[in-house]
Design an enzyme around this catalytic site. Structure first.
Site, PDB file in Angstrom:
ATOM      1  CD1 TRP A 199      -8.628  -5.970   8.306  1.00  0.00           C
ATOM      2  CD2 TRP A 199      -6.996  -7.353   7.637  1.00  0.00           C
ATOM      3  NE1 TRP A 199      -7.534  -5.715   9.093  1.00  0.00           N
ATOM      4  CE2 TRP A 199      -6.511  -6.550   8.697  1.00  0.00           C
ATOM      5  CE3 TRP A 199      -6.144  -8.307   7.073  1.00  0.00           C
ATOM      6  CZ2 TRP A 199      -5.211  -6.668   9.188  1.00  0.00           C
ATOM      7  CZ3 TRP A 199      -4.860  -8.410   7.559  1.00  0.00           C
ATOM      8  CH2 TRP A 199      -4.411  -7.588   8.605  1.00  0.00           C
ATOM      9  CG  MET A 220      -7.443  -4.332   0.221  1.00  0.00           C
ATOM     10  SD  MET A 220      -5.877  -3.763   0.938  1.00  0.00           S
ATOM     11  CE  MET A 220      -5.355  -2.593  -0.315  1.00  0.00           C
ATOM     12  CB  THR A 221     -14.578  -3.310  -0.820  1.00  0.00           C
ATOM     13  OG1 THR A 221     -14.506  -4.745  -0.710  1.00  0.00           O
ATOM     14  CG2 THR A 221     -14.414  -2.925  -2.267  1.00  0.00           C
ATOM     15  CE1 TYR A 222      -9.576  -3.927   4.116  1.00  0.00           C
ATOM     16  CE2 TYR A 222     -11.066  -5.616   3.297  1.00  0.00           C
ATOM     17  CZ  TYR A 222      -9.785  -5.170   3.537  1.00  0.00           C
ATOM     18  OH  TYR A 222      -8.703  -5.961   3.197  1.00  0.00           O
ATOM     19  CD  GLU A 223      -9.975   0.450   8.040  1.00  0.00           C
ATOM     20  OE1 GLU A 223      -9.088   1.174   8.515  1.00  0.00           O
ATOM     21  OE2 GLU A 223     -10.926  -0.016   8.723  1.00  0.00           O
ATOM     22  CD  GLU A 245      -2.843  -1.236   2.380  1.00  0.00           C
ATOM     23  OE1 GLU A 245      -3.209  -0.148   2.873  1.00  0.00           O
ATOM     24  OE2 GLU A 245      -3.212  -2.340   2.817  1.00  0.00           O
TER      25      GLU A 245
END
Length: 380
Positions: free
Chosen positions: A358, A233-236, A170
């Site tokens: 995650w 990474m479909t979060y945060e 990242e």
């Protein structure tokens, strides 16, 4: 199997009677602790007979875990996983791998015994434990460092019994974008020779021109070609240092998926799913506020302990509530079986390969039961 939303006056006995269900089954499946209190607005999974499982979809299911995961949680979760991503292996500026601590051999062995593929997760963490784009730049632009790291990967795969590599980099600098894509392709070429796949994690982009350090170094189309599969990474959206909001709001998740499938074949895409929530203090003060990470089962108990009714945002498709403690306001967003069902529906409707969690450090049994009901993936 069905989802029931708790109403005023409900008890476990009345809910079980109304659904002809086993009260102890409801308690176990939903991890309801003694004295078995419920929250208004709480979503309960009420399971049906074994033959009510879905026709297998063939969904791929990955879960990330640290080597210090509890044996019970790991044992309960492995039957539902296609692969287990061991988090994580770092590396030096010379290309030498840095293994995780404690020793990851026990979890690798447990995965193999359960028929789940252990995957080596590679991350560029610096001495401060954060993603380090200097490390990334050195690696992807120096062929000797690349060669050393790939040799290290191949040796470790063989020595420890890994069955794949996941590259989770990242904050890649924009100028390193193409070099990173080339590196992923090179790793895949070598690891594929052993018969194992390579995946890459992608920040949640919605356009080619999206700006920001999270996005500019990730070429969706190029990485979709370079790797065997990708994890979105479909979060945060809701995160530790940001304002209170859903961690993975479905409307935002859907935007990412709709962009991704224009660049990458859907059958190579896994949807990222968070197995956690956040508890924010109010009011939010940027630079000063810090949310507390909580488990999904824990979130419900916080609501019960503070007399809060759980709400459900129909746009984000996520549960949330507010409460006060010691004169301070709080807002909590988390995942429940309603929000998870919405994500499972999205995976199926877009024909995605599967999903990646995650992370799986805390057991959320209702998730795995619902997953099996939708996709028929539990190993018997």
């Amino acid at each position: 199997m069905q989802i029931y939303i708790v109403e005023q006056g409900d008890t476990l006995a009345s809910i079980a009677a109304a659904h002809y269900a086993d009260i102890f089954g409801i308690i176990y499946d939903n991890q309801i602790p003694y004295p078995y209190r419920l929250a208004i607005g709480q979503a309960l999974l009420i399971t049906g007979p074994e033959d009510s499982r879905a026709v297998p979809y063939g969904a791929y299911v990955n879960g990330y875990a640290y080597p210090f995961i509890g044996n019970y949680v790991l044992g309960q979760t492995l039957p539902y996983l296609t692969s287990l991503s061991v988090f994580s292996y770092g590396f030096t500026t010379e290309g030498y791998l840095i293994p995780p601590t404690p020793d990851d051999v026990p979890m690798i062995q447990a995965a193999v015994e359960a028929g789940t593929a252990p995957v080596l997760t590679l991350t560029p963490f610096g001495p401060d434990g954060r993603f380090n784009n200097y490390l990334i730049s050195v690696l992807v632009n120096d062929w000797e460092v690349r060669r050393t790291l790939i040799q290290e990967l191949l040796y470790t795969i063989d020595e420890k019994g890994f069955r794949g590599v996941d590259i989770d980099f990242e904050f890649i600098l924009a100028q390193d974008r193409d070099s990173f894509t080339s590196f992923v392709a090179q790793v895949r070429s070598e690891v594929n020779k052993l018969g194992y796949p390579v995946s890459v994690a992608l920040a949640p982009k919605t356009s080619d021109t999206q700006t920001g350090l999270l996005y500019e170094g990730k070429d969706y189309e190029g990485l979709g070609e370079a790797a065997d599969s990708v994890l979105l990474m479909t979060y945060e959206w809701g995160y530790t240092y940001g304002p209170a909001m859903a961690v993975a709001p479905l409307n935002k998740v859907k935007e990412v998926v709709e962009y991704a499938i224009t660049k990458i074949p859907p059958e190579k895409i896994d949807l990222g799913i968070p197995n956690y929530g956040y508890d924010w203090t109010l009011p939010f003060v940027r630079g000063a506020s810090k949310a507390l990470t909580i488990g999904n089962v824990e979130a419900v108990q916080i609501a019960i302990e503070n007399g809060a009714d759980i709400q459900f945002d129909e746009t984000a498709m996520s549960p949330w509530f507010r409460y006060h403690r010691y004169g301070t306001g709080h807002e909590v967003w988390f995942e429940d079986v309603r929000s998870l069902q919405a994500k499972f529906d999205l995976i199926r409707s877009y024909g995605l390969r599967g999903m990646g969690y995650w992370q799986i450090m805390q057991l959320f049994r209702a998730n795995w039961l619902l997953l099996d009901y939708n996709f028929g993936i539990r190993k018997r």
